[in-house]
Each structure stands twice: as C-alpha cells, then as structure tokens.
Design a protein around this motif. Structure first.
Motif, mmCIF file in Angstrom:
data_model
loop_
_atom_site.group_PDB
_atom_site.id
_atom_site.type_symbol
_atom_site.label_atom_id
_atom_site.label_comp_id
_atom_site.label_asym_id
_atom_site.label_seq_id
_atom_site.Cartn_x
_atom_site.Cartn_y
_atom_site.Cartn_z
ATOM 1 N N PHE A 59 0.830 -1.194 0.000
ATOM 2 C CA PHE A 59 0.000 0.000 0.000
ATOM 3 C C PHE A 59 0.865 1.246 0.000
ATOM 4 O O PHE A 59 1.928 1.287 0.616
ATOM 5 C CB PHE A 59 -0.918 0.019 1.224
ATOM 6 C CG PHE A 59 -2.057 -0.938 1.117
ATOM 7 C CD1 PHE A 59 -3.183 -0.608 0.376
ATOM 8 C CD2 PHE A 59 -2.000 -2.180 1.727
ATOM 9 C CE1 PHE A 59 -4.233 -1.498 0.254
ATOM 10 C CE2 PHE A 59 -3.045 -3.076 1.613
ATOM 11 C CZ PHE A 59 -4.164 -2.735 0.879
ATOM 12 N N SER A 60 0.389 2.261 -0.708
ATOM 13 C CA SER A 60 1.062 3.565 -0.736
ATOM 14 C C SER A 60 0.083 4.611 -0.227
ATOM 15 O O SER A 60 -1.089 4.317 0.026
ATOM 16 C CB SER A 60 1.482 3.902 -2.173
ATOM 17 O OG SER A 60 0.331 4.165 -2.958
ATOM 18 N N SER A 61 0.551 5.828 -0.115
ATOM 19 C CA SER A 61 -0.351 6.892 0.337
ATOM 20 C C SER A 61 -1.496 7.095 -0.650
ATOM 21 O O SER A 61 -2.547 7.606 -0.284
ATOM 22 C CB SER A 61 0.424 8.193 0.547
ATOM 23 O OG SER A 61 1.075 8.567 -0.652
ATOM 24 N N LEU A 67 -7.911 0.349 1.552
ATOM 25 C CA LEU A 67 -7.935 -0.538 2.713
ATOM 26 C C LEU A 67 -8.846 0.014 3.799
ATOM 27 O O LEU A 67 -9.668 -0.712 4.352
ATOM 28 C CB LEU A 67 -6.519 -0.732 3.253
ATOM 29 C CG LEU A 67 -6.399 -1.570 4.524
ATOM 30 C CD1 LEU A 67 -6.887 -2.991 4.287
ATOM 31 C CD2 LEU A 67 -4.959 -1.573 5.012
ATOM 32 N N PHE A 68 -8.739 1.285 4.081
ATOM 33 C CA PHE A 68 -9.564 1.886 5.129
ATOM 34 C C PHE A 68 -11.051 1.829 4.767
ATOM 35 O O PHE A 68 -11.893 1.563 5.620
ATOM 36 C CB PHE A 68 -9.131 3.320 5.411
ATOM 37 C CG PHE A 68 -7.755 3.411 6.016
ATOM 38 C CD1 PHE A 68 -7.254 2.400 6.830
ATOM 39 C CD2 PHE A 68 -6.952 4.500 5.768
ATOM 40 C CE1 PHE A 68 -5.998 2.477 7.391
ATOM 41 C CE2 PHE A 68 -5.689 4.591 6.329
ATOM 42 C CZ PHE A 68 -5.211 3.577 7.142
ATOM 43 N N LYS A 69 -11.382 2.071 3.495
ATOM 44 C CA LYS A 69 -12.784 1.992 3.069
ATOM 45 C C LYS A 69 -13.320 0.575 3.215
ATOM 46 O O LYS A 69 -14.468 0.371 3.622
ATOM 47 C CB LYS A 69 -12.929 2.481 1.629
ATOM 48 C CG LYS A 69 -12.819 3.980 1.496
ATOM 49 C CD LYS A 69 -12.930 4.424 0.062
ATOM 50 C CE LYS A 69 -12.710 5.930 -0.020
ATOM 51 N NZ LYS A 69 -12.657 6.399 -1.398
ATOM 52 N N ASN A 88 5.424 2.395 6.620
ATOM 53 C CA ASN A 88 5.603 3.843 6.719
ATOM 54 C C ASN A 88 4.337 4.593 6.345
ATOM 55 O O ASN A 88 4.052 5.659 6.882
ATOM 56 C CB ASN A 88 6.768 4.285 5.831
ATOM 57 C CG ASN A 88 8.089 3.777 6.348
ATOM 58 O OD1 ASN A 88 8.278 3.616 7.555
ATOM 59 N ND2 ASN A 88 9.002 3.490 5.440
ATOM 60 N N VAL A 89 3.568 4.042 5.428
ATOM 61 C CA VAL A 89 2.309 4.662 5.034
ATOM 62 C C VAL A 89 1.365 4.721 6.230
ATOM 63 O O VAL A 89 0.696 5.724 6.464
ATOM 64 C CB VAL A 89 1.657 3.883 3.866
ATOM 65 C CG1 VAL A 89 0.261 4.399 3.585
ATOM 66 C CG2 VAL A 89 2.530 3.974 2.639
ATOM 67 N N LYS A 94 -1.607 7.633 11.005
ATOM 68 C CA LYS A 94 -1.910 7.488 12.428
ATOM 69 C C LYS A 94 -2.722 6.220 12.679
ATOM 70 O O LYS A 94 -3.893 6.263 13.038
ATOM 71 C CB LYS A 94 -2.659 8.699 12.960
ATOM 72 C CG LYS A 94 -1.975 10.014 12.679
ATOM 73 C CD LYS A 94 -0.981 10.353 13.740
ATOM 74 C CE LYS A 94 -0.479 11.767 13.581
ATOM 75 N NZ LYS A 94 0.819 11.877 13.005
ATOM 76 N N LEU A 95 -2.080 5.084 12.492
ATOM 77 C CA LEU A 95 -2.737 3.784 12.614
ATOM 78 C C LEU A 95 -3.514 3.652 13.917
ATOM 79 O O LEU A 95 -4.544 3.019 13.969
ATOM 80 C CB LEU A 95 -1.678 2.679 12.506
ATOM 81 C CG LEU A 95 -2.167 1.245 12.527
ATOM 82 C CD1 LEU A 95 -3.135 0.977 11.397
ATOM 83 C CD2 LEU A 95 -1.015 0.288 12.465
#
Length: 120
Positions: A59-61, A67-69, A88-89, A94-95
């Motif tokens: 995953f990248s920015s 993923l969050f959706k 790092n992403v 802010k996991l």
C-alpha cells in the motif's frame, strides 16, 4: 466462503495468490484480481460476508484509502505482505486512530525483508 484475493502482478504475487487458492481450496479465477500498486480496485461486490485478501501488495499513500474503506464496510481483510515500506504509510495515517478496525496479528522481520499479517 465468499472471498476476493488481490495480488501483485509479478512472480511473487502470483505465487502468493496460488498459496491462497491452495489454502482455501478454491481456484475460481473470478475471485482473484491481479493488479499493480497504483490502480484503483473495484470492491462493489464486497459485503459483510466477504473476506478480502491482499497478498504481495504494497500500500502507498495513494492506495491505502482503499484498505480503510474496506475496513469501514465491516468485511474481513487479511493482508499478507513483505514490503517494509508499506508500514511507513500507516505511520502517516496514524494507525492508532483505526485501532477499533485494525489489529496486527503478527509482525516479523526476516533478513530478506519483512512479513506482516493483518487480520481485521
């Protein structure tokens, strides 16, 4: 079992998808999506009963929102990867704010890279 498996379009991605197919004993090609790291993925068929696997997917920015959706829909997400750069992403996003949706089951660093398994 209802699932989709997204895998990177290279040899280790294809091998990872083959491992998922063998593990699930399901070789239906329509459930496997070969992709690169930048394209948008369509998850319109995903519901609460679906498990989405990401294997060899960094995953990248630009793609982490996918993923969050997915996590917000309440479906199951299993992410197995060896790209250390993906972590790092998550620092950028802010996991900890997503700790109610995301739990890290295991994280191991190997001499050749990293492997992490997220099961939400």
């Amino acid at each position: 079992m209802k699932f989709l498996c997204c895998y990177h379009n290279d040899m280790d991605g294809r091998a990872s998808a083959a491992c998922v197919a063998k593990y699930l004993k399901d070789y239906n090609r329509s459930k496997f999506i070969e992709c690169n790291y930048t394209e948008r993925l369509d998850f319109s068929v995903v519901d609460l009963e679906t498990t989405v696997y990401f294997v060899d997917y960094s995953f990248s920015s630009n793609t982490v929102e996918t993923l969050f959706k997915l996590l917000e829909t309440g479906c199951n997400v299993i992410w197995i990867d060896h790209h250390f750069s993906s972590l790092n992403v998550f620092k950028d996003f802010k996991l900890l704010l997503f700790n109610n949706l995301l739990k890290i089951q295991s994280f191991n660093i190997a001499p050749i890279g990293s492997c992490f398994f997220i099961d939400a």
